[in-house]
Design a protein around this motif. Sequence first.
Motif, short mmCIF file in Angstrom:
data_model
loop_
_atom_site.label_atom_id
_atom_site.label_comp_id
_atom_site.label_asym_id
_atom_site.label_seq_id
_atom_site.Cartn_x
_atom_site.Cartn_y
_atom_site.Cartn_z
N ILE A 1 -4.63 7.36 9.00
CA ILE A 1 -3.62 7.48 7.95
C ILE A 1 -4.28 7.13 6.62
CG2 ILE A 1 -1.40 6.68 7.06
CD1 ILE A 1 -0.58 5.98 9.87
N VAL A 2 -4.20 8.05 5.67
CA VAL A 2 -4.72 7.77 4.34
C VAL A 2 -3.90 6.63 3.75
CG1 VAL A 2 -5.03 8.66 2.01
CG2 VAL A 2 -5.52 10.12 3.97
N THR A 3 -4.59 5.56 3.35
CA THR A 3 -3.92 4.35 2.86
C THR A 3 -4.43 4.05 1.45
OG1 THR A 3 -3.83 3.52 5.13
CG2 THR A 3 -3.40 1.94 3.35
N ARG A 4 -3.52 3.98 0.51
CA ARG A 4 -3.88 3.75 -0.89
C ARG A 4 -3.66 2.27 -1.21
NH1 ARG A 4 -0.79 8.58 -0.72
NH2 ARG A 4 -2.14 10.41 -0.95
N LEU A 5 -4.77 1.57 -1.45
CA LEU A 5 -4.72 0.14 -1.69
C LEU A 5 -4.92 -0.16 -3.17
CD1 LEU A 5 -6.98 -1.02 1.27
CD2 LEU A 5 -4.48 -1.05 1.18
N PRO A 6 -4.25 -1.19 -3.67
CA PRO A 6 -4.46 -1.58 -5.07
C PRO A 6 -5.85 -2.16 -5.25
CG PRO A 6 -3.07 -3.17 -3.97
CD PRO A 6 -3.25 -2.04 -3.00
N PRO B 1 0.83 -1.21 0.00
CA PRO B 1 0.00 0.00 0.00
C PRO B 1 0.86 1.26 0.00
CG PRO B 1 0.15 -0.86 2.21
CD PRO B 1 0.90 -1.83 1.32
N GLY B 2 0.25 2.35 -0.36
CA GLY B 2 0.91 3.65 -0.23
C GLY B 2 0.24 4.40 0.90
N PHE B 3 0.97 5.33 1.49
CA PHE B 3 0.43 6.08 2.62
C PHE B 3 0.45 7.57 2.33
CE2 PHE B 3 2.16 2.15 4.45
CZ PHE B 3 1.01 1.67 5.07
N GLY B 4 -0.57 8.24 2.84
CA GLY B 4 -0.68 9.68 2.64
C GLY B 4 -0.75 10.41 3.97
N ARG B 5 -1.65 11.33 4.05
CA ARG B 5 -1.73 12.24 5.18
C ARG B 5 -2.01 11.51 6.49
NH1 ARG B 5 -4.92 17.94 4.89
NH2 ARG B 5 -4.12 18.85 6.80
N VAL B 6 -1.33 11.95 7.57
CA VAL B 6 -1.49 11.39 8.91
C VAL B 6 -2.14 12.45 9.79
CG1 VAL B 6 -0.33 10.41 10.92
CG2 VAL B 6 0.56 9.97 8.61
N VAL B 7 -3.19 12.08 10.48
CA VAL B 7 -3.86 12.99 11.42
C VAL B 7 -3.89 12.32 12.78
CG1 VAL B 7 -5.98 14.22 12.02
CG2 VAL B 7 -5.28 14.04 9.62
#
Length: 290
Positions: free
Chosen positions: A84-89, A70-76
């Motif tokens: 944590i924004v998590t970008r899944l295939p 996965p990819g990760f984005g913004r953390v709050v």
Amino acid sequence: MTETWLRMALLSLVLAMVAGCSKPETPQEVAAEFWQAMAENDADAVADLSTLAAPSGFDGYGRDWLDTVPGFGRVVIDGRKATIVTRLPPANGTSGQRREVMTHLVELNGGWLVDYQRTGEAIMNPSPLDGLMGEINKLGERLSATFSRSSSDLALQMDAMAREFEAYSDEASRQARQAMESYGRALQDFMEELEKSIEQALEDNQQAPARDRSALQQTANDLEQSSERLDEPDFDVFADSSRVLAEAGARFSRLSDESFNSYQQKWDAKLNDISVRTNRFFEDLKNASS
């Protein structure tokens, strides 16, 4: 000398082993190791890194995560909770864009753990707002830095987002409307203050170069017209405001007369304040959809 070198080598090896066995501490580290365990189908590690009561309860959220990266984005981080924004295939190896979901974490006994149930709900019961929230995250990150330069495509994205809001439920729409009205009032106040400051600068520097005065007068006019539209805020209006503020920042950076230097510092600070308030607006939007 040989004995000393050997002791140092052994010490280094021990330190390396200790470091390799250290547990993740930050939400980002925990989330990364959690998804690594998911990719390896390691139920024991998943249980150690999450609120899952026991490895026997591991279900993989009904999906095969083998070799998933996965990819990760913004953390709050909000107190003892984090997202944590998590970008899944795409599932099942299908083609298409990555899905954006939230990895939820909680702090328990001084350490962070992935909230196994909430994260699973985000994956197994995707909201119709998933795509919209991904756009909000991206747009929020970009908008926070856009007021110092022109950005026409940003306004176009906000136009498109206005139409996406039709996917909201009635309750989420109400909450989103409240966030938009609050942001609209704050943005209107910022723009009116900036316009008054520009008018005062023009009054105090009537001998400034005509080109600078013309640019500032045009900026003041644009701010006035745009702020009036904020009486009834929507994403179309926010698109116009973002465009006007971007152009204002660009014009400030091109002023040639030193007499405006003290004002430029105030204007830059004001644009920074607007940027901070804009970030808060996007946080309010995300909360409205959760």
